[in-house]
Design an enzyme around this catalytic site. Structure first.
Site, short mmCIF file in Angstrom:
data_model
loop_
_atom_site.label_atom_id
_atom_site.label_comp_id
_atom_site.label_asym_id
_atom_site.label_seq_id
_atom_site.Cartn_x
_atom_site.Cartn_y
_atom_site.Cartn_z
N THR A 142 0.85 -1.19 0.00
CA THR A 142 0.00 0.00 0.00
C THR A 142 0.89 1.23 0.00
O THR A 142 2.10 1.13 -0.21
CB THR A 142 -1.04 -0.06 1.15
N LYS A 146 3.50 1.21 -4.12
CA LYS A 146 3.00 0.49 -5.30
C LYS A 146 3.81 0.77 -6.57
O LYS A 146 4.02 -0.13 -7.38
CB LYS A 146 1.53 0.83 -5.54
N ASP A 182 -6.09 -3.53 -7.89
CA ASP A 182 -6.80 -2.30 -7.51
C ASP A 182 -7.83 -1.87 -8.56
O ASP A 182 -8.93 -1.45 -8.22
CB ASP A 182 -5.80 -1.14 -7.32
N GLY A 207 -5.04 12.32 -8.24
CA GLY A 207 -3.96 11.45 -7.74
C GLY A 207 -3.63 10.40 -8.79
O GLY A 207 -3.18 9.29 -8.47
N GLY A 209 -1.24 10.08 -10.74
CA GLY A 209 0.18 9.68 -10.88
C GLY A 209 0.60 8.67 -9.83
O GLY A 209 1.69 8.10 -9.91
N GLY A 210 -0.24 8.40 -8.83
CA GLY A 210 0.10 7.45 -7.76
C GLY A 210 -0.25 6.02 -8.18
O GLY A 210 -0.83 5.79 -9.24
P1 NAP Z 1 0.84 6.59 -3.73
O1 NAP Z 1 1.27 5.62 -4.74
O2 NAP Z 1 1.82 7.11 -2.75
O3 NAP Z 1 0.19 7.84 -4.52
C1 NAP Z 1 -0.29 8.95 -3.83
C2 NAP Z 1 -0.94 9.90 -4.81
O4 NAP Z 1 -1.55 10.96 -4.05
C3 NAP Z 1 0.04 10.58 -5.75
O5 NAP Z 1 -0.65 10.88 -6.91
C4 NAP Z 1 0.44 11.85 -4.99
O6 NAP Z 1 0.79 12.92 -5.84
C5 NAP Z 1 -0.89 12.20 -4.34
N1 NAP Z 1 -0.69 12.89 -3.07
C6 NAP Z 1 -0.06 12.44 -1.97
N2 NAP Z 1 -0.10 13.35 -0.99
C7 NAP Z 1 -0.74 14.42 -1.51
C8 NAP Z 1 -1.09 15.71 -1.00
N3 NAP Z 1 -0.78 16.07 0.25
N4 NAP Z 1 -1.75 16.55 -1.80
C9 NAP Z 1 -2.07 16.18 -3.06
N5 NAP Z 1 -1.77 15.00 -3.62
C10 NAP Z 1 -1.13 14.12 -2.83
O7 NAP Z 1 -0.39 6.05 -2.84
P2 NAP Z 1 -1.44 4.91 -3.22
O8 NAP Z 1 -0.93 3.61 -2.80
O9 NAP Z 1 -1.88 5.11 -4.62
O10 NAP Z 1 -2.65 5.25 -2.20
C11 NAP Z 1 -3.45 6.39 -2.36
C12 NAP Z 1 -4.64 6.30 -1.39
O11 NAP Z 1 -5.57 5.33 -1.84
C13 NAP Z 1 -4.24 5.88 0.03
O12 NAP Z 1 -5.02 6.62 0.94
C14 NAP Z 1 -4.63 4.43 0.10
O13 NAP Z 1 -4.94 4.00 1.41
C15 NAP Z 1 -5.89 4.45 -0.77
N6 NAP Z 1 -6.19 3.13 -1.33
C16 NAP Z 1 -7.33 2.49 -0.96
C17 NAP Z 1 -7.64 1.26 -1.50
C18 NAP Z 1 -8.90 0.58 -1.10
O14 NAP Z 1 -9.00 -0.64 -1.30
N7 NAP Z 1 -9.87 1.29 -0.61
C19 NAP Z 1 -6.80 0.65 -2.42
C20 NAP Z 1 -5.64 1.33 -2.77
C21 NAP Z 1 -5.34 2.56 -2.22
P3 NAP Z 1 2.30 13.17 -6.31
O15 NAP Z 1 2.47 12.30 -7.54
O16 NAP Z 1 2.36 14.61 -6.58
O17 NAP Z 1 3.19 12.74 -5.18
#
Ligand code: NAP
Length: 365
Positions: A142, A146, A182, A207, A209-210
């Site tokens: 997570t 990823k 996902d 988001g 790009g994440g």
């Molecule tokens: P990740 O790969 O670290 O990506 C984070 C994304 O959010 C990037 O696009 C980042 O932008 C952006 N971001 C981070 N902090 C920010 C801020 N303060 N302001 C604006 N943009 C911000 O994270 P991830 O694994 O994709 O997870 C993202 C979220 O989805 C988490 O909360 C996770 O728990 C949730 N999630 C939930 C499920 C579910 O089953 N419900 C599944 C997967 C993920 P930059 O590129 O600019 O850094």
């Protein structure tokens, strides 16, 4: 996929089955011994045996670290059932994956346990290195791992390679094989929450790009959604994604002059211009996990025609979802996505359907 997964999984599966048989035999021997010798102890054992949920709740609140992985044999000796699965993340304490995966393991009589591992970004490589040497079945990844994990595993399946993001790792012959559940988990969750398919929706992903945002964007493309708009705090992190998705959006579908695929700067002016032509807004950032976080979309831009999917599920009602209610729009948190992506991960690890009802029940308060 089925045949390849079969080949990939045949060895670990054989090991799992033999362990399950062994542990069941051990349990029967113990029941016989206790029943014959000591009634009180037998009743205690039987009660605990009937209450795996309570036992497990205690176990799943634990959080391991990289130094635990380094000295895993000490932990392995004392963990019962043995920990063979887990989630790596930072933060990870909020994760409900242990709750659903442990319910699935119990429902399938698999004598294993799933745990949380607090793993910082700079610890991922070592943590994955330890896994290669340990008898794990697999791991979920997570935030924030990823995307970076793609370059740190031995192979990735087609979808994970396309997304450039991995949320499920499966160990095969000490090799780490990456997949991504996902996108499909998200698609099932949207259908479940709003009774609508992605192909009928104009989608905005914040988001993009994440790791999660990329997987959702690919799912939207593969299901031929009406329109896809991508926004990210750091726009350059989604440039390659946009180019790779472009061929999926060449045919005209939406009425009017709006582009079917568009990348935006994440600012209010750009969002305001796009939101009248968007149905589904997805928050794929971690914004909302902390009570002090700003909402990913200003409340004044939300309208009653919008549906909002917040991937965050802890807390269950984020600031965004409260503002969605106030705007008269419909919203859902990420709990159903957690369930469906977790069920798909379970199927990858064990090459069988996940016991979805038991997993859903584990999330019911
Ligand atoms: P990740 O790969 O670290 O990506 C984070 C994304 O959010 C990037 O696009 C980042 O932008 C952006 N971001 C981070 N902090 C920010 C801020 N303060 N302001 C604006 N943009 C911000 O994270 P991830 O694994 O994709 O997870 C993202 C979220 O989805 C988490 O909360 C996770 O728990 C949730 N999630 C939930 C499920 C579910 O089953 N419900 C599944 C997967 C993920 P930059 O590129 O600019 O850094």
């Amino acid at each position: 996929m089925g045949e390849r997964a079969d080949r990939q999984l045949s060895q670990p599966r054989a090991r799992i089955i033999s362990r399950v048989i062994l542990s069941e035999a051990k349990r029967s021997r113990r029941v016989r011994r206790l029943r014959n010798n000591n009634t009180t102890e037998f009743l205690d054992f039987a009660r605990n045996d009937r209450e795996p949920k309570r036992m497990n709740n205690k176990q799943t609140t634990e959080r391991y670290t990289i130094s635990d992985l380094e000295h895993w044999s000490d932990i392995a000796r004392s963990s019962d059932p043995p920990i063979r699965l887990g989630v790596f993340g930072d933060p990870v304490a909020h994760s409900l994956s242990p709750q659903i995966q442990n319910a699935a393991l119990r429902a399938c009589d698999i004598n294993m346990q799933y745990a949380r591992f607090h793993t910082r970004a700079n610890e991922l490589r070592s943590a994955l290195g330890f896994l290669r040497k340990l008898d794990f079945v697999g791991i979920n990844l997570t935030v924030p791992h990823k995307v970076s994990a793609v370059g740190q595993i031995d192979a990735a399946d087609e979808l994970a390679t396309r997304c450039g993001a991995v949320n499920t790792v499966h160990l095969r012959d000490n090799k780490l094989i990456g997949s991504n559940t996902d996108g499909e988990g998200f698609s099932r969750a949207v259908r479940h929450e709003f009774s609508i398919d992605l192909r009928d929706l104009r989608v905005l992903i914040i988001g993009a790009g994440g790791g999660t945002g990329r997987a959702i964007a690919w799912q939207c493309a593969l299901e031929n959604c009406e329109r896809l708009v991508l926004a990210n705090r750091t726009p350059e992190k989604m440039s390659e994604l946009v180019e790779r998705l472009r061929p999926f959006f060449v045919a005209p579908r939406v009425l009017g002059p709006v582009a079917r695929l568009k990348a935006l700067a994440w600012d209010e002016i750009a969002l305001r211009a796009q939101l009248p032509d968007i149905d589904l807004i997805v928050n794929a950032t971690p914004l909302g996990m902390n009570p002090s976080d700003p909402a990913p979309v200003p409340a004044r831009l939300l309208a009653p025609h919008h549906i909002i999917f917040d991937c965050v599920y802890a807390p269950s009602r984020t600031r965004l979802l409260r503002e969605v209610d106030e705007a008269g729009a419909r919203g859902a948190n990420g709990l159903s996505m957690l369930l469906y992506q977790g069920a798909l991960s379970f199927s990858i690890w064990y090459n069988r359907d996940a016991p979805i009802d038991a997993m859903r029940e584990a999330l019911t308060p």
